[in-house]
Design a protein around this motif. Structure first.
Motif, mmCIF file in Angstrom:
data_model
loop_
_atom_site.group_PDB
_atom_site.id
_atom_site.type_symbol
_atom_site.label_atom_id
_atom_site.label_comp_id
_atom_site.label_asym_id
_atom_site.label_seq_id
_atom_site.Cartn_x
_atom_site.Cartn_y
_atom_site.Cartn_z
ATOM 1 N N GLU A 107 15.723 11.660 5.649
ATOM 2 C CA GLU A 107 16.520 12.139 4.523
ATOM 3 C C GLU A 107 17.988 12.289 4.881
ATOM 4 O O GLU A 107 18.832 12.399 3.995
ATOM 5 N N VAL A 108 18.308 12.282 6.167
ATOM 6 C CA VAL A 108 19.710 12.260 6.582
ATOM 7 C C VAL A 108 20.287 10.853 6.415
ATOM 8 O O VAL A 108 21.464 10.679 6.095
ATOM 9 N N GLN A 109 19.430 9.851 6.589
ATOM 10 C CA GLN A 109 19.887 8.464 6.601
ATOM 11 C C GLN A 109 19.771 7.762 5.254
ATOM 12 O O GLN A 109 20.469 6.770 5.001
ATOM 13 N N THR A 110 18.893 8.254 4.370
ATOM 14 C CA THR A 110 18.678 7.596 3.084
ATOM 15 C C THR A 110 18.112 8.594 2.085
ATOM 16 O O THR A 110 17.819 9.734 2.439
ATOM 17 N N ASP A 111 17.951 8.174 0.843
ATOM 18 C CA ASP A 111 17.379 9.034 -0.190
ATOM 19 C C ASP A 111 15.864 8.825 -0.226
ATOM 20 O O ASP A 111 15.381 7.683 -0.303
ATOM 21 N N VAL A 112 15.124 9.929 -0.187
ATOM 22 C CA VAL A 112 13.663 9.837 -0.192
ATOM 23 C C VAL A 112 13.079 10.724 -1.280
ATOM 24 O O VAL A 112 13.729 11.658 -1.756
ATOM 25 N N ASN A 113 11.843 10.414 -1.664
ATOM 26 C CA ASN A 113 11.066 11.268 -2.557
ATOM 27 C C ASN A 113 9.918 11.865 -1.760
ATOM 28 O O ASN A 113 9.178 11.129 -1.097
ATOM 29 N N ILE A 114 9.796 13.177 -1.799
ATOM 30 C CA ILE A 114 8.641 13.856 -1.214
ATOM 31 C C ILE A 114 7.694 14.145 -2.366
ATOM 32 O O ILE A 114 8.010 14.911 -3.276
ATOM 33 N N ILE A 115 6.548 13.493 -2.347
ATOM 34 C CA ILE A 115 5.668 13.418 -3.516
ATOM 35 C C ILE A 115 4.592 14.492 -3.435
ATOM 36 O O ILE A 115 3.851 14.570 -2.448
ATOM 37 N N GLU A 116 4.501 15.306 -4.465
ATOM 38 C CA GLU A 116 3.494 16.372 -4.456
ATOM 39 C C GLU A 116 2.239 15.962 -5.209
ATOM 40 O O GLU A 116 2.226 15.012 -6.000
ATOM 41 N N PHE A 117 1.170 16.694 -4.938
ATOM 42 C CA PHE A 117 -0.093 16.531 -5.659
ATOM 43 C C PHE A 117 0.028 17.231 -7.016
ATOM 44 O O PHE A 117 0.672 18.275 -7.123
ATOM 45 N N THR A 118 -0.596 16.680 -8.035
ATOM 46 C CA THR A 118 -0.743 17.437 -9.277
ATOM 47 C C THR A 118 -1.815 18.507 -9.045
ATOM 48 O O THR A 118 -2.555 18.466 -8.058
ATOM 49 N N GLU A 119 -1.910 19.471 -9.937
ATOM 50 C CA GLU A 119 -2.946 20.501 -9.801
ATOM 51 C C GLU A 119 -4.331 19.877 -9.783
ATOM 52 O O GLU A 119 -5.209 20.298 -9.025
ATOM 53 N N LEU A 167 9.608 2.193 6.883
ATOM 54 C CA LEU A 167 9.843 2.584 5.489
ATOM 55 C C LEU A 167 11.295 2.318 5.107
ATOM 56 O O LEU A 167 11.574 1.752 4.045
ATOM 57 N N GLN A 168 12.197 2.711 5.968
ATOM 58 C CA GLN A 168 13.616 2.526 5.687
ATOM 59 C C GLN A 168 13.986 1.041 5.586
ATOM 60 O O GLN A 168 14.845 0.661 4.787
ATOM 61 N N ASP A 169 13.302 0.201 6.354
ATOM 62 C CA ASP A 169 13.586 -1.241 6.349
ATOM 63 C C ASP A 169 12.821 -1.993 5.265
ATOM 64 O O ASP A 169 12.936 -3.218 5.157
ATOM 65 N N GLY A 170 12.013 -1.265 4.475
ATOM 66 C CA GLY A 170 11.280 -1.901 3.395
ATOM 67 C C GLY A 170 10.039 -2.657 3.832
ATOM 68 O O GLY A 170 9.486 -3.457 3.070
ATOM 69 N N LEU A 171 9.552 -2.388 5.058
ATOM 70 C CA LEU A 171 8.372 -3.084 5.567
ATOM 71 C C LEU A 171 7.078 -2.434 5.097
ATOM 72 O O LEU A 171 6.021 -3.072 5.098
ATOM 73 N N ILE A 172 7.140 -1.151 4.743
ATOM 74 C CA ILE A 172 6.010 -0.465 4.120
ATOM 75 C C ILE A 172 6.536 0.292 2.905
ATOM 76 O O ILE A 172 7.745 0.513 2.770
ATOM 77 N N ASP A 173 5.639 0.689 2.025
ATOM 78 C CA ASP A 173 6.040 1.307 0.760
ATOM 79 C C ASP A 173 6.016 2.830 0.792
ATOM 80 O O ASP A 173 6.806 3.479 0.099
ATOM 81 N N VAL A 174 5.084 3.389 1.566
ATOM 82 C CA VAL A 174 4.828 4.829 1.537
ATOM 83 C C VAL A 174 4.396 5.270 2.935
ATOM 84 O O VAL A 174 3.782 4.483 3.674
ATOM 85 N N ILE A 175 4.709 6.514 3.293
ATOM 86 C CA ILE A 175 4.104 7.121 4.480
ATOM 87 C C ILE A 175 3.306 8.332 4.022
ATOM 88 O O ILE A 175 3.811 9.185 3.289
ATOM 89 N N ALA A 176 2.046 8.394 4.454
ATOM 90 C CA ALA A 176 1.179 9.539 4.157
ATOM 91 C C ALA A 176 1.074 10.370 5.435
ATOM 92 O O ALA A 176 0.380 9.988 6.375
ATOM 93 N N PHE A 177 1.803 11.463 5.461
ATOM 94 C CA PHE A 177 1.899 12.297 6.655
ATOM 95 C C PHE A 177 0.854 13.410 6.655
ATOM 96 O O PHE A 177 0.617 14.045 5.631
ATOM 97 N N ALA A 178 0.263 13.648 7.816
ATOM 98 C CA ALA A 178 -0.450 14.900 8.058
ATOM 99 C C ALA A 178 0.142 15.444 9.340
ATOM 100 O O ALA A 178 -0.179 14.990 10.436
ATOM 101 N N ALA A 179 1.065 16.385 9.211
ATOM 102 C CA ALA A 179 1.777 16.925 10.372
ATOM 103 C C ALA A 179 2.413 18.248 9.978
ATOM 104 O O ALA A 179 2.695 18.490 8.797
ATOM 105 N N GLY A 180 2.633 19.103 10.969
ATOM 106 C CA GLY A 180 3.290 20.374 10.719
ATOM 107 C C GLY A 180 4.695 20.157 10.191
ATOM 108 O O GLY A 180 5.350 19.157 10.502
ATOM 109 N N ILE A 181 5.143 21.060 9.372
ATOM 110 C CA ILE A 181 6.459 20.918 8.740
ATOM 111 C C ILE A 181 7.488 21.845 9.385
ATOM 112 O O ILE A 181 7.136 22.919 9.855
ATOM 113 N N PRO A 182 8.753 21.428 9.413
ATOM 114 C CA PRO A 182 9.266 20.136 8.946
ATOM 115 C C PRO A 182 8.871 19.006 9.883
ATOM 116 O O PRO A 182 8.892 19.165 11.104
ATOM 117 N N ILE A 183 8.534 17.870 9.316
ATOM 118 C CA ILE A 183 8.182 16.691 10.109
ATOM 119 C C ILE A 183 9.482 16.043 10.582
ATOM 120 O O ILE A 183 10.320 15.664 9.755
#
Length: 334
Positions: free
Chosen positions: A215-227, A192-208
């Motif tokens: 987020e320490v190395q670059t700016d990211v968006n954590i995308i939420e679901f709408t209602e 993701l950081q190298d631009g080889l993929i566009d999105v990561i869809a995680f299913a994992a306990g938080i914090p991942i």
């Protein structure tokens, strides 16, 4: 009960010879005789490095090994679906899984072994809820699920993992068109950081861990679901509503709406009852140590035993719950 446990040749656990129990022996001697059927070592199936399963499972294995004075550790695997198969076959003693893949495995619908009913898998204790969350780089312009462009490359974690099993179907349900990518979470984070993929869809306990590192190395968006997206997903899949607390990541300013699935630790049903009783006792009576392993273990408490209505409990685990006032329906005990 004799131990009928199969381990990989590389780490075969030699069982100690069973001693005869003579009448009138003191309690400590009886306890020693019970240990005679315990394995000398054990392995916990986790998932890929960079994910919560690996951190949680390896830390839990080390804690139990230290407390019991036997050798134990975590092993990198493909995640819940593979862990179910490895525990069922006896290749590993313990594993971590989620309710969706567990239900499929017990119904003979595992993608790894279609038609095989994996009925040598027993539940131990509740772990935590696995949120389904989405991360993209901030400069991608993706701030919502509907922003994900057609044909986007999305990383879904290791093949056969909970994320890989359910998240593609969830995004298809929500109308997203994508190209599927698999890999370990750390590797996908680098892509993701190298631009080889566009999105990561995680299913994992938080914090991942992979997201925290990103987020320490670059700016990211954590995308939420709408209602609406959240409710549509709940209606279609074995998940429930979840909110990722804002203090989980530096990036979040507010809680993020998501969905989640419960995780449970599992064991080979062939493991000796007294051994599993001690493992369960040490885990549930030492939540402070479990939280040191990973903070998601705050929900690794006996009050959440009712979150499993799928996997039969190991008799050793069930005995601990019943001794401590937690009722388990007889139909859910192996």
């Amino acid at each position: 009960m004799s131990a009928n446990i199969r381990f990989p040749k590389s780490r075969t656990a030699t069982l100690l010879a069973t001693g005869a129990c003579l009448g009138g022996l003191v309690l400590s001697t009886a306890a020693s005789a019970d240990r005679s059927e315990w394995p000398e070592s054990f392995t916990v199936g986790t998932a890929s490095q960079g994910g919560t399963y690996f951190v949680y499972g390896s830390g839990w294995a080390n804690m139990i090994a230290d407390e019991l004075g036997i050798s134990g550790g975590g092993e990198v695997t493909g995640g819940p679906t593979q862990n179910l198969a490895l525990v069922h076959s006896g290749d590993i003693a313990f594993g971590l899984t989620t309710m969706g893949p567990a239900r499929d495995a017990l119904n003979g619908e595992s993608p790894l072994a279609p038609g095989m009913v994996m009925d040598n898998v027993c539940a131990l204790f509740p772990m935590y809820e696995t949120p389904f969350s989405i991360t993209a780089l901030s400069d991608s312009g993706i701030t919502s699920i509907s922003d994900i462009p057609d044909g986007a490359s999305i990383g879904f974690g290791p093949a056969g993992s909970t994320s890989d099993t359910y998240f593609p179907a969830i995004l298809e349900e929500l109308g997203v068109d994508f190209e599927r990518r698999n890999g370990g979470w750390s590797d996908l984070g680098g892509q993701l950081q190298d631009g080889l993929i566009d999105v990561i869809a995680f299913a994992a306990g938080i914090p991942i861990p992979a997201v925290s590192q990103l987020e320490v190395q670059t700016d990211v968006n954590i995308i939420e679901f709408t209602e609406e997206e959240q409710q549509q997903t709940i209606d279609a899949f074995p998940v429930s509503a979840f909110s990722i607390p804002a203090d989980t990541y530096q990036t979040l300013e507010d809680d993020a709406r998501a969905v989640s699935m419960w995780n449970f630790a599992i064991a080979s049903c062939d493991l000796p009852e007294d051994f599993v009783y001690e493992v369960t006792r040490l885990t549930l009576e030492n939540n402070d140590k479990m939280r040191e392993v990973h903070r998601s273990a705050a929900t690794t408490v006996p009050e959440n035993v009712d979150k499993n209505q799928v996997i039969p409990f190991h008799p050793g685990a069930a005995r601990w719950y019943e001794e401590n006032g937690y009722e388990i329906d007889e139909s859910l005990i192996k």
